[in-house]
Design an enzyme around this catalytic site. Structure first.
Site, PDB file in Angstrom:
ATOM      1  N   ASN A  50       0.407  -0.936  -0.173  1.00  0.00           N
ATOM      2  CA  ASN A  50      -0.360   0.061  -0.082  1.00  0.00           C
ATOM      3  C   ASN A  50       1.051   1.342  -0.109  1.00  0.00           C
ATOM      4  O   ASN A  50       1.300   2.210  -1.261  1.00  0.00           O
ATOM      5  CB  ASN A  50      -0.939  -0.052   1.256  1.00  0.00           C
ATOM      6  CG  ASN A  50      -1.876   0.941   1.310  1.00  0.00           C
ATOM      7  OD1 ASN A  50      -1.690   1.882   0.390  1.00  0.00           O
ATOM      8  ND2 ASN A  50      -2.674   0.474   2.122  1.00  0.00           N
ATOM      9  N   ASP A  51       1.549   1.248   1.136  1.00  0.00           N
ATOM     10  CA  ASP A  51       2.544   3.210   1.063  1.00  0.00           C
ATOM     11  C   ASP A  51       3.420   2.605   0.273  1.00  0.00           C
ATOM     12  O   ASP A  51       3.729   3.793  -0.422  1.00  0.00           O
ATOM     13  CB  ASP A  51       2.962   2.338   2.272  1.00  0.00           C
ATOM     14  CG  ASP A  51       1.368   2.626   3.797  1.00  0.00           C
ATOM     15  OD1 ASP A  51       0.895   3.675   3.305  1.00  0.00           O
ATOM     16  OD2 ASP A  51       1.866   2.562   5.094  1.00  0.00           O
ATOM     17  N   VAL A  52       4.185   1.722   0.178  1.00  0.00           N
ATOM     18  CA  VAL A  52       5.321   1.821  -1.212  1.00  0.00           C
ATOM     19  C   VAL A  52       4.717   2.649  -2.630  1.00  0.00           C
ATOM     20  O   VAL A  52       4.957   2.364  -3.311  1.00  0.00           O
ATOM     21  CB  VAL A  52       6.361   0.183  -1.186  1.00  0.00           C
ATOM     22  CG1 VAL A  52       6.185   0.474   0.007  1.00  0.00           C
ATOM     23  CG2 VAL A  52       5.418  -0.244  -1.508  1.00  0.00           C
ATOM     24  N   ALA A  63       1.186   3.491   7.854  1.00  0.00           N
ATOM     25  CA  ALA A  63       0.885   4.546   7.964  1.00  0.00           C
ATOM     26  C   ALA A  63      -0.267   5.213   8.133  1.00  0.00           C
ATOM     27  O   ALA A  63      -0.744   6.400   8.076  1.00  0.00           O
ATOM     28  CB  ALA A  63       2.292   5.716   6.610  1.00  0.00           C
TER      29      ALA A  63
END
Lengths: 115, 482
Positions: free
Chosen positions: B403-405, B444
């Protein structure tokens, strides 16, 4: 001949400096793909502390020193054995592709170690 | 005569061991030779441990009556400590690897601290330098021990919430200052011969208690996401502690191995922190991940669900696919299924690559290990810098449990907590499929606008189940054609 090792003052600093530089250079070229096994591998290497623990335990002359020395060897041995087992398992998994286009049909062995 | 011979053997063997450690680490720096690297280092360790039993020929006079008991104790400790750890290391699941490394590292730190303990309680060290180095090694080793245990508990999710309170930094600093003060006082008392306020054994106990407490306090406020960097720091710290105790014992093998690991661990820590776009001091002294409450820009578009079978068939007829795996894939234990699906695609002539973000998984490089475990050859796995430009010419990127990456906000949104973090340009492929459990947020805690993009479809479900459906869909297609 005398083979006793004496390390004092500047000699120690020279050893530390060169060893630190060597460590920095050796790791500097490691690709990101190997970061986890490498952390584990360097973790194994500092397991050499078990040798210091053995020295301390063999020279123990009181109950207290024996107990603490026992723990030094116990923990050091744990560091060595665990570090080796984990690193070896991880590194054994890295395998290149089967060569020359034959990749498709060959069911490459999946060495899944069930935990 | 026999004593000289044993000194010669120990000296030569330790020299060989130091060489084998460095040569082994060097071999571990390439996937081609890595497997033999740990073997080489292992031989060095084995001969060093065996040779150290020659110390028994030349022990201090005071220890002579206890020699047989001590040898017995040493063998017991080696068998118990080594056996339990070996069993643990052989049976642990690959996903639990980070906490395992933390535990083994803590053991090494504890061993270094215990050696210092024997030296201090037995009053074996003399001279201000020796004493100071012993105490410094003890301090670092003890911090590494208690800190690693906390790191393990956090990664194992025994400790779920970071402990934070007002004035924590100041309080931690106070504990550290107190530890150093007690250590300084020990040196002062032993060197000047003044009568101590407490008895010497109590002073030493107080010193160790303070050091262990500091390790706990320092690690408690750090969030689980930052633990890998923390473990790496403690790994370097243990190396340093081992090197320092090696100086006290006048053992060059310990000095060299410890310092090599200290430097290597430091470099590795910096590399990891850079990959996460965080500075090391930032991780240690600010509280990341407390409450990420910030206003997020309006997100345009909508989430467009797609069926697993449709996505699979689209990929089957694509020319190129890049797979972006994340921790969700490992959590669903679906790496093997993923590789089965990829094998079907490559068999159909699709060019498939894996794109691994440096912090995919919970430890840098962990995703590479998990893919390797499933049998993915390492030449199909590409790192961020090597593959990021390829996304633009790629037909489909398949994001699984990441997700965040792949959050494009990291490029543009200055208020985002992940702003500036290098990301994989999965959104630049012609089409994006995202396999995800539900509509939740990433580590995050922020919404990912990629999922709302025009070219993105969501495939909801457990990664293993979705991949099984995808495999069925592609197989069905082949059968229908036959």
């Amino acid at each position: 001949m005398n083979f006793t090792i004496h390390i004092t003052g500047f000699v120690a600093i020279y050893i530390f400096m060169l060893a630190a530089f060597a460590g920095w250079v050796i790791i500097g070229r490691v690709p990101a793909i190997l970061h986890t096994p490498l952390m584990s591998g360097s973790n194994f290497v500092h397991g050499i502390v078990v040798v210091g623990g053995l020295f301390a335990l063999l020279n123990a002359s009181t109950r207290q020193e024996q107990v603490i020395g026992f723990f030094a060897v116990l923990l050091g041995a744990g560091n060595v054995a665990g570090g080796y087992a984990v690193t070896g398992r991880m590194l054994a998994m890295f395998k290149p592709s089967v060569k020359a286009g034959a990749v498709h049909n060959i069911a490459s062995p999946t060495n899944t170690t069930k935990g | 005569m026999i004593i000289q011979f044993s000194q010669l053997v120990i000296g030569a063997v330790d020299l060989i061991a130091a060489f084998l450690f460095m040569y082994g680490l060097k071999r571990m720096s390439s996937p081609v030779t890595a497997g033999s690297g740990i073997y080489v280092a292992g031989i060095g360790m084995l001969v060093a441990v065996l040779a150290s039993f020659l110390y028994a020929l030349d022990v201090e006079p005071a220890a002579r009556p206890f020699l047989e008991i001590n040898i017995g104790l040493a063998l017991c400790a080696l068998v118990i400590g080594g056996g339990v750890s070996w069993w643990g290391g052989k049976t642990v699941a690959m996903t639990a690897m980070p906490q395992m490394v933390a535990i083994y590292n803590g053991m090494g730190g504890g061993a270094a601290a215990a050696i210092a303990g024997v030296e201090l309680f037995g009053a074996k060290t003399t001279g201000p330098t020796q004493l100071a180095v012993t105490l410094l090694g003890a301090l670092i080793g003890a911090i590494s021990l208690s800190g690693s245990i906390i790191a393990w508990a956090k990664l194992d999710e025994i400790l779920r919430t970071p402990l934070r309170f007002r004035g924590q930094q100041a309080f931690n600093a106070l504990v550290l200052v107190a530890t150093v003060a007690v250590g300084g006082y020990i040196v002062f008392v032993l060197q000047t011969g003044t009568a101590p306020l407490l008895s010497m054994p109590h002073l030493i106990e107080l010193f160790f208690a303070c050091a262990l407490l500091f390790g706990i306090l320092m690690t408690m406020p750090i969030g689980g996401a930052d633990m890998p960097v923390v473990i790496s720091i403690y790994n370097a710290a243990t190396g340093l502690a081992v090197g320092l105790e090696g100086f006290v014992l006048e053992n060059p093998a310990l000095m060299i191995a410890g310092m090599v690991v200290g430097a290597a661990g430091l470099l590795l820590t910096l590399l990891m922190a850079r990959a996460m776009n965080r500075s090391v001091s930032n991780i240690l002294f600010t509280n990341f991940g407390t409450v990420v409450k910030q206003t997020q820009g309006d997100i345009k578009g909508s989430l467009k669900p797609a069926a697993a079978a449709d996505a699979a068939i689209a990929m089957r007829y694509a020319s190129s696919v890049i797979v972006v795996p994340g921790y969700g894939l490992a959590a669903a234990q679906a790496q093997t299924k993923l590789y089965d699906f990829v094998k079907l695609l490559t068999a159909a002539g699709v060019s498939v690559k894996f794109a691994v973000h440096p912090v995919a998984g919970r430890m840098p490089g962990q995703m590479d290990v998990l893919l390797a475990e499933a049998g993915v050859p390492y030449d199909m796995i590409y790192q961020l810098d090597d593959i990021n430009e390829d996304f633009e010419d790629t037909e489909v990127s398949l994001v699984i449990g990441a997700n965040d990456v792949v959050n494009p906000e990291a490029r543009t949104e200055k208020t985002s907590p992940i702003y500036g973090m290098p990301i994989l340009n999965a959104d630049r492929a012609k089409h994006v499929y995202v396999i995800k459990r539900g509509q939740g947020k990433g580590y995050a805690g922020i919404v990912n606008p990629l999922f709302y993009e025009e070219n993105c479809n969501m495939v909801y479900g457990d990664a293993a189940a979705v991949l099984a459906e995808m495999i069925e869909a592609v197989r069905g297609l082949t059968k229908a054609a036959a």
